[in-house]
Design a protein around this motif. Sequence first.
Motif, PDB file in Angstrom:
ATOM      1  N   ALA A  75       0.889  -1.256  -0.133  1.00 27.85           N
ATOM      2  CA  ALA A  75      -0.030   0.002  -0.035  1.00 27.85           C
ATOM      3  C   ALA A  75       0.919   1.362  -0.048  1.00 27.85           C
ATOM      4  O   ALA A  75       0.444   2.311  -0.596  1.00 27.85           O
ATOM      5  CB  ALA A  75      -0.937   0.047   1.230  1.00 27.85           C
ATOM      6  N   PHE A  76       1.788   1.224   0.796  1.00 29.17           N
ATOM      7  CA  PHE A  76       2.887   2.411   0.768  1.00 29.17           C
ATOM      8  C   PHE A  76       3.829   2.464  -0.490  1.00 29.17           C
ATOM      9  O   PHE A  76       4.160   3.598  -0.816  1.00 29.17           O
ATOM     10  CB  PHE A  76       3.765   2.533   1.974  1.00 29.17           C
ATOM     11  N   ASP A  77       4.032   1.575  -1.140  1.00 26.27           N
ATOM     12  CA  ASP A  77       4.622   1.377  -2.451  1.00 26.27           C
ATOM     13  C   ASP A  77       3.613   2.318  -3.400  1.00 26.27           C
ATOM     14  O   ASP A  77       4.080   3.077  -4.260  1.00 26.27           O
ATOM     15  CB  ASP A  77       4.823   0.204  -3.036  1.00 26.27           C
ATOM     16  N   PHE A  78       2.362   1.979  -3.279  1.00 32.85           N
ATOM     17  CA  PHE A  78       1.306   2.602  -4.128  1.00 32.85           C
ATOM     18  C   PHE A  78       1.324   4.149  -3.929  1.00 32.85           C
ATOM     19  O   PHE A  78       1.279   4.938  -4.786  1.00 32.85           O
ATOM     20  CB  PHE A  78      -0.207   2.157  -3.917  1.00 32.85           C
ATOM     21  N   VAL A  79       1.404   4.442  -2.606  1.00 32.04           N
ATOM     22  CA  VAL A  79       1.592   5.951  -2.358  1.00 32.04           C
ATOM     23  C   VAL A  79       2.531   6.640  -3.034  1.00 32.04           C
ATOM     24  O   VAL A  79       2.310   7.604  -3.500  1.00 32.04           O
ATOM     25  CB  VAL A  79       1.320   5.986  -0.573  1.00 32.04           C
ATOM     26  N   ARG A  80       3.716   5.795  -2.780  1.00 36.82           N
ATOM     27  CA  ARG A  80       4.898   6.621  -3.435  1.00 36.82           C
ATOM     28  C   ARG A  80       4.765   6.796  -4.923  1.00 36.82           C
ATOM     29  O   ARG A  80       5.429   7.694  -5.457  1.00 36.82           O
ATOM     30  CB  ARG A  80       6.151   5.753  -2.907  1.00 36.82           C
ATOM     31  N   LYS A  89      10.914  -0.023   7.776  1.00 41.65           N
ATOM     32  CA  LYS A  89      10.496  -1.014   7.131  1.00 41.65           C
ATOM     33  C   LYS A  89       9.493  -0.449   5.862  1.00 41.65           C
ATOM     34  O   LYS A  89       9.713  -0.632   4.598  1.00 41.65           O
ATOM     35  CB  LYS A  89       9.967  -2.135   7.537  1.00 41.65           C
ATOM     36  N   LEU A  90       8.515   0.413   6.269  1.00 41.29           N
ATOM     37  CA  LEU A  90       7.434   0.795   5.474  1.00 41.29           C
ATOM     38  C   LEU A  90       8.107   2.110   4.752  1.00 41.29           C
ATOM     39  O   LEU A  90       7.327   2.827   3.823  1.00 41.29           O
ATOM     40  CB  LEU A  90       6.429   1.274   6.095  1.00 41.29           C
ATOM     41  N   LYS A  91       9.231   2.931   5.025  1.00 43.46           N
ATOM     42  CA  LYS A  91       9.748   3.928   4.684  1.00 43.46           C
ATOM     43  C   LYS A  91       8.908   5.209   4.875  1.00 43.46           C
ATOM     44  O   LYS A  91       8.676   6.047   4.147  1.00 43.46           O
ATOM     45  CB  LYS A  91      10.064   3.779   3.115  1.00 43.46           C
ATOM     46  N   LEU A  92       8.360   5.063   6.033  1.00 46.19           N
ATOM     47  CA  LEU A  92       7.665   6.151   6.652  1.00 46.19           C
ATOM     48  C   LEU A  92       8.447   7.070   7.749  1.00 46.19           C
ATOM     49  O   LEU A  92       8.945   6.232   8.551  1.00 46.19           O
ATOM     50  CB  LEU A  92       6.391   5.679   7.185  1.00 46.19           C
ATOM     51  N   ASP A  93       8.044   8.349   7.646  1.00 45.46           N
ATOM     52  CA  ASP A  93       8.583   9.156   8.781  1.00 45.46           C
ATOM     53  C   ASP A  93       8.029   8.804  10.082  1.00 45.46           C
ATOM     54  O   ASP A  93       6.678   8.273  10.009  1.00 45.46           O
ATOM     55  CB  ASP A  93       8.277  10.541   8.608  1.00 45.46           C
ATOM     56  N   CYS A  94       8.699   8.944  11.247  1.00 49.34           N
ATOM     57  CA  CYS A  94       7.941   8.619  12.474  1.00 49.34           C
ATOM     58  C   CYS A  94       8.116   9.456  13.625  1.00 49.34           C
ATOM     59  O   CYS A  94       9.461   9.602  13.795  1.00 49.34           O
ATOM     60  CB  CYS A  94       8.412   6.879  12.817  1.00 49.34           C
ATOM     61  N   HIS A  95       7.242   9.809  14.149  1.00 44.20           N
ATOM     62  CA  HIS A  95       7.270  10.694  15.290  1.00 44.20           C
ATOM     63  C   HIS A  95       6.797   9.909  16.551  1.00 44.20           C
ATOM     64  O   HIS A  95       5.675   9.417  16.648  1.00 44.20           O
ATOM     65  CB  HIS A  95       6.606  11.698  15.311  1.00 44.20           C
ATOM     66  N   ILE A 142      -5.486   3.242   2.418  1.00 47.07           N
ATOM     67  CA  ILE A 142      -4.838   3.681   1.271  1.00 47.07           C
ATOM     68  C   ILE A 142      -5.464   3.519   0.227  1.00 47.07           C
ATOM     69  O   ILE A 142      -5.339   4.317  -0.751  1.00 47.07           O
ATOM     70  CB  ILE A 142      -3.467   3.103   1.247  1.00 47.07           C
ATOM     71  N   GLU A 143      -6.179   2.214  -0.200  1.00 49.17           N
ATOM     72  CA  GLU A 143      -6.883   1.725  -1.394  1.00 49.17           C
ATOM     73  C   GLU A 143      -8.159   2.820  -1.685  1.00 49.17           C
ATOM     74  O   GLU A 143      -8.395   3.081  -2.825  1.00 49.17           O
ATOM     75  CB  GLU A 143      -7.282   0.509  -1.501  1.00 49.17           C
ATOM     76  N   LEU A 144      -8.675   3.165  -0.441  1.00 42.98           N
ATOM     77  CA  LEU A 144      -9.725   3.893  -0.765  1.00 42.98           C
ATOM     78  C   LEU A 144      -9.433   5.525  -1.062  1.00 42.98           C
ATOM     79  O   LEU A 144      -9.884   6.047  -2.084  1.00 42.98           O
ATOM     80  CB  LEU A 144     -10.554   4.022   0.769  1.00 42.98           C
ATOM     81  N   GLU A 185      -5.393  -1.990 -16.615  1.00 40.27           N
ATOM     82  CA  GLU A 185      -4.310  -1.467 -17.208  1.00 40.27           C
ATOM     83  C   GLU A 185      -3.525  -0.467 -16.275  1.00 40.27           C
ATOM     84  O   GLU A 185      -2.372  -0.469 -16.176  1.00 40.27           O
ATOM     85  CB  GLU A 185      -4.539  -0.915 -18.518  1.00 40.27           C
ATOM     86  N   GLU A 186      -4.335   0.402 -15.621  1.00 41.01           N
ATOM     87  CA  GLU A 186      -3.930   1.375 -14.668  1.00 41.01           C
ATOM     88  C   GLU A 186      -3.266   0.531 -13.330  1.00 41.01           C
ATOM     89  O   GLU A 186      -2.372   1.170 -12.976  1.00 41.01           O
ATOM     90  CB  GLU A 186      -5.026   2.206 -14.058  1.00 41.01           C
ATOM     91  N   ILE A 187      -4.009  -0.549 -13.001  1.00 40.01           N
ATOM     92  CA  ILE A 187      -3.272  -1.317 -11.859  1.00 40.01           C
ATOM     93  C   ILE A 187      -1.930  -1.740 -12.451  1.00 40.01           C
ATOM     94  O   ILE A 187      -1.117  -1.913 -11.641  1.00 40.01           O
ATOM     95  CB  ILE A 187      -4.287  -2.432 -11.245  1.00 40.01           C
ATOM     96  N   ASP A 188      -1.812  -2.401 -13.492  1.00 41.23           N
ATOM     97  CA  ASP A 188      -0.798  -3.019 -14.167  1.00 41.23           C
ATOM     98  C   ASP A 188       0.507  -1.862 -14.085  1.00 41.23           C
ATOM     99  O   ASP A 188       1.422  -2.213 -13.536  1.00 41.23           O
ATOM    100  CB  ASP A 188      -0.893  -3.795 -15.207  1.00 41.23           C
ATOM    101  N   GLU A 189       0.014  -0.724 -14.354  1.00 33.09           N
ATOM    102  CA  GLU A 189       0.999   0.354 -14.593  1.00 33.09           C
ATOM    103  C   GLU A 189       1.499   0.670 -13.047  1.00 33.09           C
ATOM    104  O   GLU A 189       2.652   1.129 -12.815  1.00 33.09           O
ATOM    105  CB  GLU A 189       0.425   1.462 -15.316  1.00 33.09           C
ATOM    106  N   LEU A 190       0.475   0.810 -12.126  1.00 33.90           N
ATOM    107  CA  LEU A 190       0.925   1.200 -10.971  1.00 33.90           C
ATOM    108  C   LEU A 190       1.859   0.091 -10.338  1.00 33.90           C
ATOM    109  O   LEU A 190       2.892   0.522  -9.762  1.00 33.90           O
ATOM    110  CB  LEU A 190      -0.346   1.169  -9.975  1.00 33.90           C
ATOM    111  N   ILE A 191       1.468  -0.917 -10.452  1.00 33.28           N
ATOM    112  CA  ILE A 191       2.378  -2.125  -9.888  1.00 33.28           C
ATOM    113  C   ILE A 191       3.670  -1.975 -10.579  1.00 33.28           C
ATOM    114  O   ILE A 191       4.662  -2.189 -10.004  1.00 33.28           O
ATOM    115  CB  ILE A 191       1.776  -3.666 -10.222  1.00 33.28           C
ATOM    116  N   SER A 192       3.882  -1.906 -11.750  1.00 32.01           N
ATOM    117  CA  SER A 192       5.266  -1.595 -12.459  1.00 32.01           C
ATOM    118  C   SER A 192       5.870  -0.371 -11.946  1.00 32.01           C
ATOM    119  O   SER A 192       7.154  -0.404 -12.010  1.00 32.01           O
ATOM    120  CB  SER A 192       4.877  -1.703 -14.111  1.00 32.01           C
ATOM    121  N   ASN A 193       5.217   0.509 -11.401  1.00 33.71           N
ATOM    122  CA  ASN A 193       5.923   1.594 -10.768  1.00 33.71           C
ATOM    123  C   ASN A 193       6.091   1.499  -9.469  1.00 33.71           C
ATOM    124  O   ASN A 193       6.903   2.373  -8.800  1.00 33.71           O
ATOM    125  CB  ASN A 193       4.959   2.840 -11.124  1.00 33.71           C
ATOM    126  N   CYS A 194       5.851   0.409  -8.735  1.00 29.13           N
ATOM    127  CA  CYS A 194       6.351   0.144  -7.317  1.00 29.13           C
ATOM    128  C   CYS A 194       7.477  -0.412  -7.182  1.00 29.13           C
ATOM    129  O   CYS A 194       8.143  -1.258  -8.144  1.00 29.13           O
ATOM    130  CB  CYS A 194       5.354  -0.699  -6.653  1.00 29.13           C
TER     131      CYS A 194
END
Length: 189
Positions: free
Chosen positions: A50-55, A84-90, A168-170, A180-189
């Motif tokens: 999900a955070f790969d999608f965000v990025r 691990k999730l590459k998120l900032d943390c406070h 995140i999906e919402l 096709e958009e999902i496939d492109e999203l996955i290829s960009n992750c």
Amino acid sequence: MPKPFTKPFPLMADIHTVAFDFDGVFTDNKVWVDQDGRESVRCDRGDGLAFDFVRAFQQSGNLNAEFFILSKESNPVVLERSQKLKLDCHHGIHDKLTFIRSYLATRFPSRPDSFAGLVYLGNDLNDLPLMRYAGYTVAPLDAHPKVQEIADLVLEQRGGEGFVRAFIELLLGINHLTKEEIDELISNC
């Protein structure tokens, strides 16, 4: 039973910050403690994708919001998971509302209502003060009843059991993407 939307879900363009509590949001709110006092928690591995999608959305310019964990816990497990999730943390933040006020005042010094672009995900009583100010609030199905009362949306997932991924999906509108958009999203992750 999930609580339906009490106000419209915000548009991505209107969101500048997404902050997540940790325990009960990323985890099932349980902790294992071994004989040496080391703690372990259970998280959902689907959050990573999900955070790969965000990025990917951020890199494409379709999402300009900052994402981070805001936790009262100072346990290293919070920091390890955020890395691990590459998120900032406070973490170790006992007064989340005061922290966010300062954070938003620094980031948006001339914005009259910087809370309006804040989405906060929380589950317990210590999240209530911040949830009363955030522009939009989301809670898991197993959140404290008082949190569910004021949340703008309660998802059907429990904390640590797909809740973060579902949010995140919402937010990203994954269910409205073509194959096709999902496939492109996955290829960009």
